[in-house]
Design a protein around this motif. Structure first.
Motif, mmCIF file in Angstrom:
data_model
loop_
_atom_site.group_PDB
_atom_site.id
_atom_site.type_symbol
_atom_site.label_atom_id
_atom_site.label_comp_id
_atom_site.label_asym_id
_atom_site.label_seq_id
_atom_site.Cartn_x
_atom_site.Cartn_y
_atom_site.Cartn_z
ATOM 1 N N THR A 1 0.838 -1.190 0.000
ATOM 2 C CA THR A 1 0.000 0.000 0.000
ATOM 3 C C THR A 1 0.876 1.244 0.000
ATOM 4 O O THR A 1 1.949 1.266 0.592
ATOM 5 N N THR A 2 0.424 2.277 -0.701
ATOM 6 C CA THR A 2 1.145 3.536 -0.813
ATOM 7 C C THR A 2 0.191 4.672 -0.466
ATOM 8 O O THR A 2 -0.962 4.659 -0.869
ATOM 9 N N HIS A 3 0.703 5.637 0.269
ATOM 10 C CA HIS A 3 -0.125 6.801 0.582
ATOM 11 C C HIS A 3 -0.467 7.539 -0.708
ATOM 12 O O HIS A 3 0.396 7.743 -1.565
ATOM 13 N N PRO A 4 -1.709 7.983 -0.863
ATOM 14 C CA PRO A 4 -2.096 8.669 -2.098
ATOM 15 C C PRO A 4 -1.341 9.974 -2.332
ATOM 16 O O PRO A 4 -1.215 10.418 -3.464
ATOM 17 N N GLU A 5 -0.797 10.570 -1.279
ATOM 18 C CA GLU A 5 -0.050 11.812 -1.446
ATOM 19 C C GLU A 5 1.245 11.597 -2.218
ATOM 20 O O GLU A 5 1.834 12.539 -2.741
ATOM 21 N N LEU A 6 1.733 10.354 -2.270
ATOM 22 C CA LEU A 6 2.984 10.068 -2.955
ATOM 23 C C LEU A 6 2.796 9.762 -4.430
ATOM 24 O O LEU A 6 3.765 9.529 -5.144
ATOM 25 N N LEU A 7 1.564 9.755 -4.903
ATOM 26 C CA LEU A 7 1.292 9.426 -6.301
ATOM 27 C C LEU A 7 1.113 10.691 -7.132
ATOM 28 O O LEU A 7 0.563 11.685 -6.670
ATOM 29 N N ASP A 8 1.571 10.648 -8.376
ATOM 30 C CA ASP A 8 1.374 11.779 -9.281
ATOM 31 C C ASP A 8 0.051 11.613 -10.020
ATOM 32 O O ASP A 8 -0.757 10.748 -9.700
ATOM 33 N N GLU A 9 -0.181 12.463 -11.022
ATOM 34 C CA GLU A 9 -1.458 12.429 -11.740
ATOM 35 C C GLU A 9 -1.657 11.145 -12.544
ATOM 36 O O GLU A 9 -2.776 10.790 -12.893
ATOM 37 N N ASN A 10 -0.566 10.406 -12.818
ATOM 38 C CA ASN A 10 -0.659 9.148 -13.561
ATOM 39 C C ASN A 10 -0.758 7.927 -12.648
ATOM 40 O O ASN A 10 -0.802 6.798 -13.128
ATOM 41 N N GLY A 11 -0.738 8.152 -11.358
ATOM 42 C CA GLY A 11 -0.825 7.044 -10.418
ATOM 43 C C GLY A 11 0.505 6.389 -10.110
ATOM 44 O O GLY A 11 0.551 5.344 -9.481
ATOM 45 N N GLU A 12 1.591 7.012 -10.518
ATOM 46 C CA GLU A 12 2.933 6.485 -10.261
ATOM 47 C C GLU A 12 3.528 7.198 -9.050
ATOM 48 O O GLU A 12 3.189 8.340 -8.755
ATOM 49 N N VAL A 13 4.440 6.516 -8.343
ATOM 50 C CA VAL A 13 5.105 7.131 -7.192
ATOM 51 C C VAL A 13 5.990 8.263 -7.693
ATOM 52 O O VAL A 13 6.750 8.099 -8.652
ATOM 53 N N THR A 14 5.884 9.430 -7.054
ATOM 54 C CA THR A 14 6.648 10.602 -7.481
ATOM 55 C C THR A 14 8.122 10.447 -7.141
ATOM 56 O O THR A 14 8.498 9.728 -6.216
ATOM 57 N N ASN A 15 8.957 11.140 -7.884
ATOM 58 C CA ASN A 15 10.402 11.165 -7.637
ATOM 59 C C ASN A 15 10.821 12.457 -6.961
ATOM 60 O O ASN A 15 12.012 12.738 -6.864
ATOM 61 N N GLU A 16 9.846 13.245 -6.503
ATOM 62 C CA GLU A 16 10.151 14.517 -5.864
ATOM 63 C C GLU A 16 10.785 14.291 -4.505
ATOM 64 O O GLU A 16 10.572 13.275 -3.854
ATOM 65 N N GLU A 17 11.555 15.281 -4.067
ATOM 66 C CA GLU A 17 12.149 15.224 -2.738
ATOM 67 C C GLU A 17 11.054 15.382 -1.702
ATOM 68 O O GLU A 17 10.183 16.250 -1.807
ATOM 69 N N LEU A 18 11.075 14.529 -0.696
ATOM 70 C CA LEU A 18 10.058 14.579 0.349
ATOM 71 C C LEU A 18 10.566 15.421 1.507
ATOM 72 O O LEU A 18 11.721 15.312 1.914
ATOM 73 N N TRP A 19 9.690 16.217 2.053
ATOM 74 C CA TRP A 19 10.035 17.070 3.187
ATOM 75 C C TRP A 19 9.228 16.606 4.382
ATOM 76 O O TRP A 19 8.077 16.227 4.262
ATOM 77 N N ALA A 20 9.824 16.640 5.544
ATOM 78 C CA ALA A 20 9.141 16.277 6.770
ATOM 79 C C ALA A 20 9.260 17.445 7.747
ATOM 80 O O ALA A 20 10.312 18.037 7.899
ATOM 81 N N VAL A 21 8.168 17.754 8.402
ATOM 82 C CA VAL A 21 8.132 18.824 9.388
ATOM 83 C C VAL A 21 7.740 18.205 10.723
ATOM 84 O O VAL A 21 6.731 17.517 10.817
ATOM 85 N N ARG A 22 8.553 18.445 11.743
ATOM 86 C CA ARG A 22 8.251 17.930 13.077
ATOM 87 C C ARG A 22 8.122 19.099 14.032
ATOM 88 O O ARG A 22 8.900 20.044 13.998
ATOM 89 N N PHE A 23 7.138 19.042 14.873
ATOM 90 C CA PHE A 23 6.909 20.107 15.849
ATOM 91 C C PHE A 23 7.283 19.647 17.230
ATOM 92 O O PHE A 23 7.167 18.540 17.584
#
Length: 66
Positions: free
Chosen positions: A44-66
């Motif tokens: 299973t993959t989070h939908p936020e990681l998919l692009d408009e074609n349904g493929e996993v994006t190659n973009e750099e992921l950013w994480a914010v922690r509070f």
């Protein structure tokens, strides 16, 4: 008479609740990581990681922690 039973009942309930709390916190074999803990058996993959074609994006992921 009833006033004398209150401390005993209170201590019994408190002891029972403390034992249950420790039992719930105890590590068990079910909590150990396994090879696949997904109930469906599918990857299973989070939908936020998919692009408009349904493929996993190659973009750099950013994480914010509070």
């Amino acid at each position: 008479m009833i006033a004398g039973l209150f401390p005993i009942a209170y201590a019994a309930v408190l002891t029972y609740l403390l034992l249950q709390a420790f039992r719930m916190m105890r590590p068990s074999s079910a909590s150990k990581p396994s090879t696949s803990n997904d109930r469906t058996g599918l990857k299973t993959t989070h939908p936020e990681l998919l692009d408009e074609n349904g493929e996993v994006t190659n973009e750099e992921l950013w994480a914010v922690r509070f």
